[in-house]
Design an enzyme around this catalytic site. Structure first.
Site, mmCIF file in Angstrom:
data_model
loop_
_atom_site.group_PDB
_atom_site.id
_atom_site.type_symbol
_atom_site.label_atom_id
_atom_site.label_comp_id
_atom_site.label_asym_id
_atom_site.label_seq_id
_atom_site.Cartn_x
_atom_site.Cartn_y
_atom_site.Cartn_z
ATOM 1 N N ASP A 134 -4.093 -12.692 3.640
ATOM 2 C CA ASP A 134 -5.342 -12.252 4.259
ATOM 3 C C ASP A 134 -6.570 -12.634 3.441
ATOM 4 O OD1 ASP A 134 -4.417 -10.428 2.411
ATOM 5 O OD2 ASP A 134 -4.355 -8.728 3.800
ATOM 6 N N ASP B 34 -2.452 -10.631 -2.081
ATOM 7 C CA ASP B 34 -2.989 -10.090 -0.832
ATOM 8 C C ASP B 34 -4.459 -9.729 -1.094
ATOM 9 O OD1 ASP B 34 -1.892 -8.488 1.893
ATOM 10 O OD2 ASP B 34 -3.672 -7.578 0.979
ATOM 11 N N HIS C 147 -6.103 -7.282 -0.305
ATOM 12 C CA HIS C 147 -6.285 -5.853 -0.596
ATOM 13 C C HIS C 147 -5.571 -5.481 -1.901
ATOM 14 C CE1 HIS C 147 -6.483 -6.194 3.880
ATOM 15 N NE2 HIS C 147 -7.570 -5.461 3.684
ATOM 16 N N HIS D 221 0.826 -1.222 0.000
ATOM 17 C CA HIS D 221 0.000 0.000 0.000
ATOM 18 C C HIS D 221 0.857 1.269 0.000
ATOM 19 C CE1 HIS D 221 -3.620 -2.267 0.549
ATOM 20 N NE2 HIS D 221 -3.302 -2.717 1.738
HETATM 21 C C1 X5A Z 1 -1.016 -5.078 4.015
HETATM 22 C C2 X5A Z 1 -2.454 -5.133 4.387
HETATM 23 C C3 X5A Z 1 -4.369 -3.938 5.137
HETATM 24 C C4 X5A Z 1 -4.755 -2.605 5.618
HETATM 25 C C5 X5A Z 1 -6.167 -2.592 6.120
HETATM 26 C C6 X5A Z 1 -6.482 -1.276 6.764
HETATM 27 N N1 X5A Z 1 -3.011 -3.986 4.748
HETATM 28 N N2 X5A Z 1 -7.795 -1.286 7.325
HETATM 29 O O1 X5A Z 1 -3.070 -6.180 4.376
HETATM 30 ZN ZN ZN Z 2 -3.940 -7.055 2.830
#
Ligand code: X5A
Ligand code: ZN
Length: 692
Positions: A278, A185, A187, A145
């Site tokens: 995740d 991931d 996200h 991110h």
């Molecule tokens: C690297 C990662 C997730 C961030 C979530 C914030 N970040 N709510 O999995």
């Molecule tokens: Zn993530």
């Protein structure tokens, strides 16, 4: 002891990197946080207990040099992260962390970030050189991110991007000219995407929950239409899931029908996997259910490329057991030890939809995609999409007083009251699934009993579960007044719930309604209800109370209402946003069925108020009917009567609103020409200090 004694010279050479110092990045006051040191410890312990390290080459972690960070991050940002852990920053650290989205910082953060990025460089170089076949870099903080001058989403430096630039720019002699980044991931890897958006030397592929733009990091960056720009056009591939619960079968389908064909054509020299875990089963943030075996298959399918040169880099993943087992399964694949298991689920229909959309979007760049997928694949091998409203969250300061991820299934109440009325609908097939109520169907079109029940089944089992379009198109034709008495009285704030976005003082943007058209009318009204301010903190506004309307009428009280004429479809989206945390944690993305349909509306109008069971943990779960205006029902949402009791007893705190929240109310009242600024301040303060 190993069962067999394979010849060491035949076994693939797999590197591992892990360093305790990366565990010293912790929350400053020891508060619980999903991105915790135990993550990498749990992985390492698991690998050790299975004897993996002695079958691998264990590498030393290394701190990255600033000059390599500079290919990705700005000098100012590098300086900031470098200095953040020094003593002089003790007092400023928290303030700096709070300026970023989802970031904490402590004395150990800087060193951990330098080690994470440096270790990924080390790993990549060893693999690029051919010293090792592959490496697993068990690093934190994660990276995907992080943007050029911004930490976000638990990430400080973009570890993968830094290593990719290192190979391309600093080590041309290694002959790495084309790099595939696979970001699995859950996200979207927004930081990595930005870094290589115009760069054809890097093919960035990300599969992530998107939920129509509402899942973290929210917005449009993760959409499938983001395909790269200029010379990089076609080299950025997003696979945006429409909802949670995606599993092995969904990922495999995407691999087989998008990633693998493209990778064959691209023919990368090395693959870096932004390997967050995740999306794993039981992850508290992801809401998906990929198994260790699933991950091992995904990895196995990548090993046919780049002569097996793979660098796996840990990103997210927050269930300690799941991430440990998943990394273990991947390590065994890289070591070419057999992986056992089978795929348990079918592919979602939405997954085929996404795959087809992505293939269509990219076929101009990748001719291999320019063929129709076999129809039987799509029809026989798919399952309907999740039929419940899904809230997923794991961070602590949610507006629901709860810190754990959960799925709220529709109660029997909602199911009966939502599905039954909708089952009376008929799909007008000549009109592309547009829905009309059955009592509007003309005489000659009316159905025989058997046809009708067949049709009802079609609606309930297919269109409602899978296509929320049906209820939306129906409720988009019904108008209501949404009456606001709190911060939503200010039009720009309310519009956040329609158009998405945020106003001054809000910590996170709203995702808005699916139908973003503006209210058709705005009027004001005064009602005999008590306005009160309770609760002490919200995710959106920080410390301070928020407005509630006592559902009971009392003629001695008056509350100002700003009423917006919107559709019942939009009201459902507002209701949902008002009752959930903000999208940071991934709020409701898709409503399989409405919370408030015509049938429930009728019930509310008759009984004046109704606590919605499906929202029972939300603060604004009670829908209140306040009469009619222009023959349209006036609806608002507030706390339950029992919450008012809890305010009275002091069990729930009554609390004065904070400045930004207060300002939105005052702005609303002033711009709506209800009160002067002084009167508005007095009105809000009066309500805030009323004794219940
Ligand atoms: C690297 C990662 C997730 C961030 C979530 C914030 N970040 N709510 O999995
Ligand atoms: Zn993530």
């Amino acid at each position: 002891m190993m069962a067999s004694s394979p010849d060491d010279s035949l076994r693939p050479r797999v590197g591992l990197i892990y360093d305790e110092r990366m565990c010293r990045h912790t929350t400053p006051d020891g508060e619980a946080h999903p991105e915790c040191p135990e993550r990498i410890r749990a992985i390492w312990k698991k690998l050790e207990s299975e004897g993996i390290p002695r079958r691998c080459v264990v590498l030393n972690a290394k701190k990255v040099e600033d000059k390599y960070l500079a290919s990705v991050h700005t000098q100012n940002y590098i300086k900031l992260i470098k200095n953040i852990s020094s003593k002089e920053f003790d007092s400023r650290r928290q303030r700096i962390a709070s300026k970023f989205n989802s970031i904490y910082l402590n004395v150990g953060s800087s060193e951990a970030a330098y080690l994470a990025a440096g270790s990924v460089i080390e790993a990549s170089e060893k693999v690029a050189k051919g010293d090792l076949n592959s490496v697993i870099a068990i690093v934190r903080p994660p990276g995907h991110h992080a943007e050029s001058n911004e930490a976000m989403g638990f990430c400080l430096f973009n570890n993968v991007a830094v290593a990719v630039n290192y190979l391309l720019n600093e080590k041309p002699e290694l002959g790495i000219k084309k790099i595939l980044i696979v970001d699995w991931d859950v996200h979207h890897g927004n930081g990595t995407q930005k870094m290589f958006y115009k760069d054809p030397r890097v093919l960035f592929f990300s599969v992530h929950r998107f939920d129509f733009g509402c899942f973290y990091p929210s917005g449009d960056d993760g959409a499938y239409c983001m395909i790269g720009e200029g010379p990089g056009a076609g080299y950025n591939i997003n696979i945006p899931w429409e909802h949670g619960q995606c599993s092995d079968a969904d990922y495999i389908a995407v691999w087989d029908h998008v990633l693998i064909p493209i990778a064959k054509e691209y023919n990368p020299d090395i693959i870096l996997v932004s390997a967050g875990f995740d999306a794993a089963i039981d992850d508290p943030l992801g809401g998906c259910c990929v198994t260790p075996h699933g991950y091992s298959l995904l990895l196995q399918k990548l090993m046919q490329f780049a002569q097996g040169k793979i660098v796996m880099v840990l990103e997210g993943g927050y269930n300690l057991k799941s991430i440990a087992n998943s990394v273990l399964a991947c390590a065994k694949v890289l070591l070419q030890e057999e992986s056992v298991g089978s795929i348990q689920t079918a592919t979602f229909k939405s997954t085929w939809r996404v795959i087809e959309a992505v293939r269509h979007e990219l076929k101009g760049y990748w001719p291999v995609l320019d063929v129709e997928l076999p129809q039987n694949l799509l029809i026989t091998n798919s399952r309907p999409c999740p039929a419940e409203v899904t809230y997923s969250s794991s961070e602590s300061d949610v507006e629901n007083d709860e810190g754990t991820a959960r799925t709220i299934n529709f109660s029997d109440f909602v199911e009966d009251d939502v599905l039954l009325p909708l089952s009376k609908l008929k799909i007008d097939e000549g009109n592309h699934g547009k829905v009309i109520a059955s009592d509007q169907v003309q005489e000659e079109e009316s159905l025989s009993a058997s046809e009708a029940s067949h049709d009802a089944e079609l609606v309930t089992s297919n269109e409602i579960v899978d296509g929320y379009i049906t209820w939306r198109s129906l409720l988009s034709k019904v108008e209501v007044w949404y009456a606001s008495f709190g911060s939503n009285m200010w039009m720009p704030r309310f519009l956040c719930y329609i158009e998405g976005g945020k106003v001054e003082g809000m910590s996170a943007p709203c995702c808005g309604s699916l139908d973003k058209s503006s209210p058709k009318d705005v009027i004001w009204k005064i009602v005999p209800h008590r306005l009160l301010f309770g609760r002490s903190h919200t995710r959106t506004w920080g410390a301070g109370g928020v407005a509630f309307l006592d559902p009971e009428r009392s003629t001695s009280d008056k509350a100002y209402l700003c009423m917006y004429r919107i559709t019942l479809e939009q009201f459902n989206d507002v209701l949902l946003q008002e009752n959930s945390l903000h999208q940071e944690n991934g709020i409701i993305k898709q409503m399989a069925s409405p919370l408030l349909d015509l049938h429930i509306l009728e019930y509310v109008a008759k009984n004046k108020s109704l606590p919605l069971e499906a929202l029972k943990d939300g603060w604004y779960s009670t829908v209140l009917y306040l009469g009619k205006e222009d023959d349209l029902p006036i609806l608002t949402m507030t706390c339950s009567a029992s919450d008012v009791e809890r305010f009275k007893s002091g069990e729930l705190p009554a609390s004065v609103p904070a400045k930004d929240y207060m300002n939105t109310l005052v702005n609303g009242l002033v711009e709506g020409k209800q009160l002067t600024r002084e009167e508005a301040v007095a009105y809000v303060n009066g309500a805030a200090t009323w004794k219940l």
